[in-house]
Design a protein around this motif. Structure first.
Motif, mmCIF file in Angstrom:
data_model
loop_
_atom_site.group_PDB
_atom_site.id
_atom_site.type_symbol
_atom_site.label_atom_id
_atom_site.label_comp_id
_atom_site.label_asym_id
_atom_site.label_seq_id
_atom_site.Cartn_x
_atom_site.Cartn_y
_atom_site.Cartn_z
ATOM 1 N N UNK A 1 0.793 -1.219 0.000
ATOM 2 C CA UNK A 1 0.000 0.000 0.000
ATOM 3 C C UNK A 1 0.827 1.272 0.000
ATOM 4 N N UNK A 2 2.152 1.163 0.160
ATOM 5 C CA UNK A 2 3.019 2.341 0.152
ATOM 6 C C UNK A 2 3.590 2.584 -1.246
ATOM 7 N N UNK B 1 0.526 -5.345 -3.881
ATOM 8 C CA UNK B 1 0.683 -6.788 -3.990
ATOM 9 C C UNK B 1 0.362 -7.441 -2.646
ATOM 10 N N UNK B 2 -0.122 -8.673 -2.680
ATOM 11 C CA UNK B 2 -0.320 -9.428 -1.448
ATOM 12 C C UNK B 2 1.016 -9.571 -0.728
ATOM 13 N N UNK C 1 5.698 -6.611 2.675
ATOM 14 C CA UNK C 1 5.227 -6.853 4.046
ATOM 15 C C UNK C 1 3.866 -6.210 4.250
ATOM 16 N N UNK C 2 3.054 -6.845 5.054
ATOM 17 C CA UNK C 2 1.722 -6.321 5.349
ATOM 18 C C UNK C 2 1.846 -5.049 6.181
ATOM 19 N N UNK C 3 1.211 -3.984 5.739
ATOM 20 C CA UNK C 3 1.182 -2.716 6.468
ATOM 21 C C UNK C 3 -0.012 -2.752 7.421
ATOM 22 N N UNK C 4 0.187 -2.392 8.669
ATOM 23 C CA UNK C 4 -0.887 -2.432 9.666
ATOM 24 C C UNK C 4 -2.042 -1.514 9.266
ATOM 25 N N UNK C 5 -1.749 -0.349 8.699
ATOM 26 C CA UNK C 5 -2.782 0.620 8.372
ATOM 27 C C UNK C 5 -3.342 0.457 6.966
ATOM 28 N N UNK C 6 -2.917 -0.574 6.241
ATOM 29 C CA UNK C 6 -3.431 -0.758 4.874
ATOM 30 C C UNK C 6 -4.869 -1.162 4.902
#
Length: 120
Positions: free
Chosen positions: A18-19, A86-87, A115-120
């Motif tokens: 998401x970044x 991307x996942x 990496x999964x973003x907490x705020x995504x």
């Protein structure tokens, strides 16, 4: 990746889902003479395949406007700045260059962890 032979292996820094990714610039050289390969009339695409799910594939390309040839005469192109959705996971990738002559060159490959973003 162990079965692939690339002239250049580039493992991108980890990135948060998401970044905005800053992109990356490459220069393609002849593997013997080290002279830049002309990208005039070339098309380029990069495929990113999730290691844990071979069916999960993302693509960047000149056709999609996510890869830009920045200096065709000197073999330079870039994967453009863009938001990466991307996942989360580790991806294997390679970059295929199709020259105006029809020759196909796959000279670059590597890994990229999203990496999964907490705020995504």
């Amino acid at each position: 990746m162990a079965n692939q032979v690339y002239d250049l292996i580039v493992d991108f820094d980890d990135h948060l889902k998401g970044d905005t990714w800053d992109g990356y610039e490459f220069q393609i050289l002849d593997s013997v003479t080290l002279v830049p390969i002309s990208l005039v009339g070339a098309t380029i695409r990069a495929m990113f395949r999730l290691q844990t799910n071979k069916n999960k594939v993302y693509e960047m390309s000149t056709a999609y406007g996510t890869i830009t040839i920045t200096d065709a005469a000197n073999g330079k192109f870039g994967l453009d700045e863009q938001i990466i959705n991307y996942d989360a996971g580790t991806y294997l990738y390679d970059i295929e260059v199709i020259l105006s002559s029809g020759q196909v060159k796959t000279r670059v490959g590597g890994k990229w962890t999203i990496k999964q973003d907490v705020t995504y």
